[in-house]
Design a protein around this motif. Structure first.
Motif, PDB file in Angstrom:
ATOM      1  N   VAL A 194      -6.118  -4.970 -16.263  1.00 40.99           N
ATOM      2  CA  VAL A 194      -5.361  -3.697 -16.078  1.00 40.99           C
ATOM      3  C   VAL A 194      -3.959  -4.291 -16.063  1.00 40.99           C
ATOM      4  CG1 VAL A 194      -5.245  -3.190 -13.810  1.00 40.99           C
ATOM      5  CG2 VAL A 194      -4.756  -1.533 -15.341  1.00 40.99           C
ATOM      6  N   TYR A 195      -3.660  -5.461 -15.337  1.00 39.25           N
ATOM      7  CA  TYR A 195      -2.274  -5.955 -15.283  1.00 39.25           C
ATOM      8  C   TYR A 195      -1.893  -6.559 -16.713  1.00 39.25           C
ATOM      9  CZ  TYR A 195      -4.272  -5.335 -10.590  1.00 39.25           C
ATOM     10  OH  TYR A 195      -5.032  -4.981  -9.451  1.00 39.25           O
ATOM     11  N   ILE A 196      -2.591  -7.385 -17.132  1.00 35.02           N
ATOM     12  CA  ILE A 196      -2.345  -7.855 -18.533  1.00 35.02           C
ATOM     13  C   ILE A 196      -2.215  -6.805 -19.510  1.00 35.02           C
ATOM     14  CG2 ILE A 196      -3.056  -9.343 -20.219  1.00 35.02           C
ATOM     15  CD1 ILE A 196      -4.407 -11.074 -18.204  1.00 35.02           C
ATOM     16  N   GLN A 197      -2.993  -5.734 -19.586  1.00 32.13           N
ATOM     17  CA  GLN A 197      -2.999  -4.770 -20.236  1.00 32.13           C
ATOM     18  C   GLN A 197      -1.478  -3.823 -20.589  1.00 32.13           C
ATOM     19  OE1 GLN A 197      -5.512  -4.077 -23.146  1.00 32.13           O
ATOM     20  NE2 GLN A 197      -3.706  -3.034 -23.737  1.00 32.13           N
ATOM     21  N   VAL A 198      -0.950  -3.486 -19.135  1.00 32.97           N
ATOM     22  CA  VAL A 198       0.120  -2.787 -18.912  1.00 32.97           C
ATOM     23  C   VAL A 198       1.164  -3.355 -19.353  1.00 32.97           C
ATOM     24  CG1 VAL A 198       1.686  -2.164 -17.199  1.00 32.97           C
ATOM     25  CG2 VAL A 198      -0.878  -1.511 -17.140  1.00 32.97           C
ATOM     26  N   ALA A 199       1.255  -4.902 -19.173  1.00 33.13           N
ATOM     27  CA  ALA A 199       1.930  -5.790 -19.455  1.00 33.13           C
ATOM     28  C   ALA A 199       2.350  -6.015 -20.929  1.00 33.13           C
ATOM     29  CB  ALA A 199       2.161  -7.525 -19.078  1.00 33.13           C
ATOM     30  N   TYR A 200       1.431  -6.076 -21.524  1.00 38.68           N
ATOM     31  CA  TYR A 200       1.331  -6.213 -22.962  1.00 38.68           C
ATOM     32  C   TYR A 200       1.596  -4.741 -23.825  1.00 38.68           C
ATOM     33  CZ  TYR A 200      -0.782  -6.586 -27.944  1.00 38.68           C
ATOM     34  OH  TYR A 200      -0.766  -6.616 -29.087  1.00 38.68           O
ATOM     35  N   ASP A 201       1.381  -3.698 -23.092  1.00 37.11           N
ATOM     36  CA  ASP A 201       1.773  -2.284 -23.789  1.00 37.11           C
ATOM     37  C   ASP A 201       3.274  -2.001 -23.716  1.00 37.11           C
ATOM     38  OD1 ASP A 201      -0.876  -1.831 -24.494  1.00 37.11           O
ATOM     39  OD2 ASP A 201      -1.424  -0.691 -22.884  1.00 37.11           O
ATOM     40  N   HIS A 202       3.654  -2.292 -22.420  1.00 42.33           N
ATOM     41  CA  HIS A 202       4.841  -1.795 -21.886  1.00 42.33           C
ATOM     42  C   HIS A 202       5.879  -3.009 -21.676  1.00 42.33           C
ATOM     43  CE1 HIS A 202       3.331   2.341 -21.768  1.00 42.33           C
ATOM     44  NE2 HIS A 202       2.207   1.770 -20.715  1.00 42.33           N
ATOM     45  N   GLY A 203       5.506  -4.096 -21.707  1.00 41.67           N
ATOM     46  CA  GLY A 203       6.579  -5.150 -21.360  1.00 41.67           C
ATOM     47  C   GLY A 203       6.109  -5.942 -20.247  1.00 41.67           C
ATOM     48  N   ILE A 204       6.767  -7.025 -19.969  1.00 45.49           N
ATOM     49  CA  ILE A 204       6.460  -8.194 -18.811  1.00 45.49           C
ATOM     50  C   ILE A 204       7.180  -7.439 -17.702  1.00 45.49           C
ATOM     51  CG2 ILE A 204       7.110 -10.381 -17.946  1.00 45.49           C
ATOM     52  CD1 ILE A 204       6.727 -11.508 -20.546  1.00 45.49           C
ATOM     53  N   ILE A 205       8.261  -6.767 -17.660  1.00 43.74           N
ATOM     54  CA  ILE A 205       8.757  -6.149 -16.393  1.00 43.74           C
ATOM     55  C   ILE A 205       7.984  -5.055 -15.848  1.00 43.74           C
ATOM     56  CG2 ILE A 205      10.827  -5.138 -15.682  1.00 43.74           C
ATOM     57  CD1 ILE A 205      12.340  -6.562 -17.419  1.00 43.74           C
ATOM     58  N   ALA A 206       7.583  -4.130 -17.021  1.00 42.47           N
ATOM     59  CA  ALA A 206       6.680  -3.154 -16.413  1.00 42.47           C
ATOM     60  C   ALA A 206       5.551  -3.703 -15.723  1.00 42.47           C
ATOM     61  CB  ALA A 206       6.415  -2.180 -17.646  1.00 42.47           C
ATOM     62  N   GLY A 207       4.805  -4.712 -16.514  1.00 41.58           N
ATOM     63  CA  GLY A 207       3.702  -5.485 -15.832  1.00 41.58           C
ATOM     64  C   GLY A 207       3.909  -5.897 -14.570  1.00 41.58           C
ATOM     65  N   ILE A 208       4.977  -6.471 -14.442  1.00 43.09           N
ATOM     66  CA  ILE A 208       5.038  -6.987 -12.884  1.00 43.09           C
ATOM     67  C   ILE A 208       5.358  -6.083 -12.062  1.00 43.09           C
ATOM     68  CG2 ILE A 208       6.858  -8.168 -11.550  1.00 43.09           C
ATOM     69  CD1 ILE A 208       7.272 -10.138 -14.060  1.00 43.09           C
ATOM     70  N   LEU A 209       6.063  -5.181 -12.272  1.00 45.32           N
ATOM     71  CA  LEU A 209       6.459  -3.757 -11.528  1.00 45.32           C
ATOM     72  C   LEU A 209       4.962  -3.211 -11.225  1.00 45.32           C
ATOM     73  CD1 LEU A 209       8.453  -1.952 -10.286  1.00 45.32           C
ATOM     74  CD2 LEU A 209       8.508  -0.722 -12.166  1.00 45.32           C
ATOM     75  N   PHE A 210       4.211  -3.006 -12.145  1.00 50.34           N
ATOM     76  CA  PHE A 210       2.732  -2.461 -11.792  1.00 50.34           C
ATOM     77  C   PHE A 210       1.819  -3.296 -10.905  1.00 50.34           C
ATOM     78  CE2 PHE A 210      -1.638  -2.038 -13.000  1.00 50.34           C
ATOM     79  CZ  PHE A 210      -1.977  -0.581 -12.778  1.00 50.34           C
ATOM     80  N   GLY A 211       1.833  -4.528 -11.094  1.00 45.65           N
ATOM     81  CA  GLY A 211       1.503  -5.195 -10.336  1.00 45.65           C
ATOM     82  C   GLY A 211       1.587  -5.223  -8.678  1.00 45.65           C
ATOM     83  N   PHE A 212       3.105  -5.251  -8.590  1.00 41.98           N
ATOM     84  CA  PHE A 212       3.463  -5.015  -7.386  1.00 41.98           C
ATOM     85  C   PHE A 212       3.409  -3.766  -6.707  1.00 41.98           C
ATOM     86  CE2 PHE A 212       7.235  -3.129  -4.944  1.00 41.98           C
ATOM     87  CZ  PHE A 212       7.264  -3.987  -3.617  1.00 41.98           C
ATOM     88  N   LEU A 213       3.257  -2.713  -7.420  1.00 42.65           N
ATOM     89  CA  LEU A 213       2.845  -1.302  -6.954  1.00 42.65           C
ATOM     90  C   LEU A 213       1.532  -1.322  -6.206  1.00 42.65           C
ATOM     91  CD1 LEU A 213       4.325   1.205  -9.549  1.00 42.65           C
ATOM     92  CD2 LEU A 213       5.162   0.849  -7.461  1.00 42.65           C
ATOM     93  N   ILE A 214       0.574  -1.785  -7.185  1.00 34.41           N
ATOM     94  CA  ILE A 214      -0.764  -1.979  -6.612  1.00 34.41           C
ATOM     95  C   ILE A 214      -0.846  -2.897  -5.137  1.00 34.41           C
ATOM     96  CG2 ILE A 214      -3.083  -2.580  -7.219  1.00 34.41           C
ATOM     97  CD1 ILE A 214      -2.119  -0.573  -8.664  1.00 34.41           C
ATOM     98  N   VAL A 215      -0.386  -4.161  -5.526  1.00 32.40           N
ATOM     99  CA  VAL A 215      -0.481  -5.083  -4.188  1.00 32.40           C
ATOM    100  C   VAL A 215       0.592  -4.543  -2.981  1.00 32.40           C
ATOM    101  CG1 VAL A 215       0.427  -7.225  -3.255  1.00 32.40           C
ATOM    102  CG2 VAL A 215      -0.506  -6.910  -5.651  1.00 32.40           C
ATOM    103  N   ALA A 216       1.539  -3.723  -3.215  1.00 36.17           N
ATOM    104  CA  ALA A 216       2.192  -3.304  -2.132  1.00 36.17           C
ATOM    105  C   ALA A 216       1.788  -1.883  -1.621  1.00 36.17           C
ATOM    106  CB  ALA A 216       3.655  -2.800  -2.766  1.00 36.17           C
ATOM    107  N   GLY A 217       0.865  -1.207  -2.656  1.00 37.40           N
ATOM    108  CA  GLY A 217       0.281  -0.038  -2.445  1.00 37.40           C
ATOM    109  C   GLY A 217      -1.096  -0.427  -1.295  1.00 37.40           C
ATOM    110  N   ILE A 218      -1.469  -1.533  -1.284  1.00 41.74           N
ATOM    111  CA  ILE A 218      -2.479  -2.091  -0.621  1.00 41.74           C
ATOM    112  C   ILE A 218      -1.927  -1.963   0.723  1.00 41.74           C
ATOM    113  CG2 ILE A 218      -4.239  -3.776  -0.038  1.00 41.74           C
ATOM    114  CD1 ILE A 218      -4.642  -4.146  -3.060  1.00 41.74           C
ATOM    115  N   ALA A 219      -0.866  -3.029   0.916  1.00 47.57           N
ATOM    116  CA  ALA A 219      -0.136  -3.141   2.226  1.00 47.57           C
ATOM    117  C   ALA A 219       0.295  -1.780   3.006  1.00 47.57           C
ATOM    118  CB  ALA A 219       1.004  -3.962   1.930  1.00 47.57           C
ATOM    119  N   PHE A 220       0.970  -0.884   2.185  1.00 39.90           N
ATOM    120  CA  PHE A 220       1.440   0.246   2.662  1.00 39.90           C
ATOM    121  C   PHE A 220       0.385   1.125   3.129  1.00 39.90           C
ATOM    122  CE2 PHE A 220       5.471  -1.079   0.725  1.00 39.90           C
ATOM    123  CZ  PHE A 220       6.492  -0.344   1.516  1.00 39.90           C
ATOM    124  N   SER A 221      -0.719   1.367   2.477  1.00 41.01           N
ATOM    125  CA  SER A 221      -1.751   2.087   2.790  1.00 41.01           C
ATOM    126  C   SER A 221      -2.297   1.420   3.954  1.00 41.01           C
ATOM    127  CB  SER A 221      -2.901   2.629   1.507  1.00 41.01           C
ATOM    128  OG  SER A 221      -3.240   1.137   1.130  1.00 41.01           O
TER     129      SER A 221
END
Length: 916
Positions: A830-857
């Motif tokens: 999913v991380y590579i797919q988001v980066a491929y569909d919406h660009g590397i910046i969006a992919g990095i941001l998505f990966g951060f959201l998931i990792v940070a989401g684990i920490a915040f939750s």
């Protein structure tokens, strides 16, 4: 349950409920049926020539009712062998609906032989029944066309040649609802019996010394006999009647499953709820236990919260429907249904005063009137292709616009009240994590690259988050969202127990309400980790309970939920699902134990033991019920691209060997999970065709043979076969026996035989088990013969192709093209797919959201000890993160995405008071 009520009122209420249930089952549900027999109406005029390996018989007919129970065909003589083989065709859609092998030697001939079908038909549809042989020769009776009074009986063929003067001598037995007169009579009788029982109850209760009774005791009096009766009936059907299987292993396993289900049900009804447990809970300072369900909300807010749970459950139902749809027009319908449900969830955040305000009433009336006018101006006429589907899309679009207008006006009103200081600002403030979510939503919109689903996702959930932030009930959102997930999995399990067969061939891996195992595993990952979070929270909060009986009474509901969901996850045989769920549950156990401080060791041990015991108890229970209940209901639902052996598609044959069995499941588990060769499956539909060594007793026409016979009988349908297999019958252990019957090459996995024999010419059937995965190139696809142990299934090569094509702005097309020109549908990450569909910046941001989401939750969990659902966001985000490593699970209508988006607000906003 301990509340006391008057005995008469309690039992009168029970009698009224039972009476009402029976009446509505008669009408309007019309569950009880009659058999209506249709015949050709001609006179018997002789018989066919022999039906053998080179001569078949075919009878066409038009369905007169929507369900056929059986067809009784007159067999004049069994000349040779034993078995008649029938194939039931849907002529309009040109597909096999059912196959069955009938042992004619066990019938009284000449006479009518009943062919059990149990199939749902389309009234007016054209159907065909084909009679072939299975190492036999037999003769069928015919009737004259002249004098026939039934135009629904079509042409009759013998060896593809129409017989002008004859029809098949047969009876077509349809299952139809009871006649109106009989239904009305029974309804009146049931009502009168109910009234009489109420009168008797009144008399008995007057004479009783104690005229009060607890609700729990009433449930025991009513439910215990029902559970005992159901168990006794099912147990006897398993053995000695052998209704579902005649193999010792399956009989023992089903009896074990039934006794575990019986004990569980009896315990649920009769276990004592001791005051000691309540005392312990109060000492734990659990807000949810002191305040009850949803805390101390007003009644209106509780009702609206329950409605929100229902809409959340429905949104997941429509998300599953979207994943099963094969055409864009159906996708459009499912997508709009899901979006409408999510918007209605948002509407339900309004207070009582806001909901019934003049503004909402006026907007609803204007919207309904405008929508009605617009619909009738733009709807397609009946003459247009797929007019009904296009008109449904139009209706849903209008409904979405009306609801969106109500929400927009509601938010404008809220802003106006804030400006004029007539409204109090929300007690919640957005967190840093929430800001990143907003930025990511902006990326989905700006870098959509022809994808509108990302725009819809961002807008729908942004509207929900904004409205939620200003609602008083938002503090309870975690409980509400979790309740919606629970409602959905309960509905799904109920649906599967009624309509989804557990088959062993051609697709042996259970896909629940989906047609692909991959999506099933993703869905179950969310549900399993959610159930694990609830169970472990209960285990932790009950650490002060020392008695085993008291502890079990405290956690048994969560144990049942977790165990049953885990059993369905095991049925999928999905490595991705197993990995995501197991890793998340291990992390959950460690985190829950860590929060308990001095009781960490005790909580850790209890958590592990409770999870294991839950699965051990629930697996045989769930396996048994899923195997036997749907075939008893007899109304299976199969998806268009879903493949199952034709003989396992009917509604009357409970013991077909194509249904899942203990041995078959063990073989598949070894093959898919352990990477070990599958075991033999030496069980045939025609056991009397073979000797003890697996050699044929009869040739293709039923003539006795001696010595070794080589070959696989293809019957008269051989021209339909895409493939055939030949196996040399050898060895005293019967290793080369045909495992199942079947003539259509589409179902050749039925006849795949030996998997342990070095000299076998028969292909292992593992590749055929993945038939439904070919459409999305998922993890369940065919494995490379040279890399059987490569659990990546080629994903690493796919990732390399996608990573090589990454850029800053994304791509319009979802699939990447490999060097050999092959279009790779998606990245399986999913991380590579988001980066491929919406660009590397969006992919990095998505990966951060998931990792940070684990920490915040995780932080949210430690800060909200008073909530049993506090660990659910952590569990869901972690499960999503792990599953996303090997699957593409981020899309508007993916169930994992819906669950993720519903739980993100829990960590997007920070409140001044502790969440519940």
């Amino acid at each position: 349950m301990n509340r006391e009520v008057k005995k008469f009122h309690a039992f009168a209420f029970v009698i009224a409920v039972i009476t009402f249930a029976i009446i509505i089952s008669i009408f309007p549900l019309r569950i009880w049926n009659d058999i209506r027999t249709e015949v050709g109406g001609g006179t018997e005029n002789g018989c066919t020539q022999g039906i053998d390996s080179t001569h078949d018989a075919i009878q066409d007919f038009v369905a007169q009712y929507d369900r056929i129970d059986s067809i009784s065909v007159h067999v004049n003589e069994l000349t040779k062998g034993r078995y008649m083989h029938i194939t039931f065709w849907d002529v309009d859609n040109w597909r096999v609906m059912y196959e069955e092998t009938i042992d004619l030697a066990a019938k009284e001939l000449p006479g009518y032989v009943d062919i059990p079908l149990g199939l749902d038909l389309e009234v007016g549809g054209n159907y065909r029944i084909i009679f072939t042989v299975w190492h036999a020769t037999y003769v069928l009776g015919t009737e004259s066309v002249e004098g026939s009074t039934n135009p629904a009986i079509g042409a009759f063929y013998y060896q593809d040649t129409m017989v002008e003067e004859s029809h098949l001598l047969a009876k077509y037995n349809y299952k139809v609802p009871m006649a109106k007169t009989m239904s009305l009579t029974l309804m009146i009788m049931v009502f009168m019996i109910g009234c009489a029982l109420t009168g008797v109850t009144r008399t008995l209760c007057k004479e009783a010394r104690n005229q009060y009774i607890t609700i729990g005791r009433v449930c025991q009096y009513v439910l215990n006999p029902i559970v005992i009766l159901i168990y006794a009936v099912l147990a006897v059907m398993v053995f000695p009647l052998k209704t579902f299987d005649d193999r010792a292993a399956d009989i023992c396993f089903y009896e074990l499953g039934l006794i575990l289900a019986f004990i569980t049900a009896i315990y649920v009804i009769n276990h004592k709820r001791k005051d000691s447990i309540v005392t312990v809970l109060k000492s734990c300072d659990l807000a949810s236990d002191k305040k009850g369900f949803l805390g101390n909300m007003p009644l209106f807010d509780k009702v609206m919260s329950c409605i929100q749970m229902v809409f959340i459950a429905l949104s997941l139902v429509y998300a599953a429907q979207y994943m099963n749809d094969l055409y864009d027009i159906y996708h459009s319908i499912s997508e709009r249904q899901m979006v409408l449900c999510l918007l209605l969830v948002t509407v339900c955040f309004q207070s009582k005063k806001e909901l019934i305000s003049l503004q909402n009433i006026v907007l609803t009336i204007i919207g309904a009137a405008s929508g009605f006018y617009y619909y009738h101006q733009n709807k397609l006429p009946v003459s247009e292709k797929e007019y009904d589907l296009h008109n449904l899309i139009l209706k849903l679009t209008i409904a979405i616009v009306v609801v969106a207008a109500i929400l927009l006006a509601d938010y404008i009103r809220y802003l106006f009240r804030l400006v004029t200081k007539k409204a109090v600002r929300s007690s919640a403030s957005i967190t840093i994590y929430g800001i990143f979510v907003i930025v990511f939503f902006a990326c989905l919109i700006i870098l959509r690259n022809t994808r509108w689903w990302g725009v819809v996702l961002a807008l729908v959930f942004a509207v929900m988050y904004i409205r939620m932030n200003s609602a008083d009930r938002s503090a309870h959102w975690n409980t509400i969202a979790t309740g919606g997930l629970i409602l959905n999995i309960i509905y799904t399990i109920g649906y599967c127990l009624l309509f989804r067969y557990f088959t062993g061939f051609v697709m042996g891996r259970y896909s629940m309400q989906f047609h692909t195992v991959t999506v099933t595993a993703e869905y179950l990952t969310i549900m399993q980790v959610m159930a694990a979070a609830l169970l472990l929270a209960k285990v932790a909060s009950g650490s002060k309970i020392s008695g085993l009986k008291d502890f079990i009474a405290y956690v048994f509901k969560e144990m049942i939920l977790f165990g049953v969901i885990s059993a369905y996850m095991i049925f999928t045989l999905s490595r991705t699902g197993y990995l995501a769920a197991i890793v998340t549950i291990i992390v959950l156990i460690l985190m829950v134990a860590l929060r308990e401080g001095r009781d960490a060791g005790k909580t850790l041990l209890r958590g592990v033991l409770v999870c294991i015991v839950s699965v051990v108890i629930a697996f045989p229970m769930t396996f048994t019920l899923q195997r036997i209940i749907p075939v008893m209901v007899g109304h299976p639902y199969f998806y268009e691209v879903e493949d199952a052996a034709p003989s396992a598609r009917g509604g009357r044959d409970f013991d077909d060997y194509k249904y899942m069995s203990v041995e078959r499941f063990y073989s598949l588990f070894r093959q898919k999970i352990l990477g070990v060769s599958a075991t033999e499956y030496n069980f045939v539909d025609d056991p009397y065709n073979y000797d003890e060594n697996g050699n044929y007793l009869y040739d293709e026409d039923g003539n006795p043979v001696t010595g070794e016979v080589i070959g696989y009988h293809m019957g008269t349908d051989a021209d339909m076969c895409a493939d055939s297999y030949i196996d040399k019958m050898s060895g005293d252990d019967g290793a080369g026996r045909l495992i199942a019957s079947g003539t259509d090459g589409m179902y050749v996995a039925e006849a795949a035989i030996v998997v342990g024999s070095e000299n076998s010419d028969v292909q292992d059937d593992s590749s055929f088990e993945e038939g439904d995965e070919a459409f999305d190139d998922s993890e369940e696809g065919e494995e490379n013969a040279e890399a059987v142990d490569d659990y990546s299934n080629g994903r690493i090569d796919i990732w390399k192709v996608y990573i090589k094509e990454l850029n800053l702005t994304g791509h319009d097309e979802m699939g990447a093209v490999a060097e050999d020109g092959e279009l790779l549908a998606h990245a399986h990450n999913v991380y590579i797919q988001v980066a491929y569909d919406h660009g590397i910046i969006a992919g990095i941001l998505f990966g951060f959201l998931i990792v940070a989401g684990i920490a915040f939750s995780g932080v949210y969990y430690f800060r909200n000890k008073g909530s049993f659902a506090a660990a659910v966001p952590f569990a869901v985000i972690t499960g999503f993160a792990i599953a996303g490593l090997t699957e593409w699970n981020f899309q508007l209508c993916n169930p994992m995405t819906v669950a993720l988006m519903l739980l993100l607000p829990v960590i997007m906003f920070k409140r001044r008071k502790k969440d519940i």
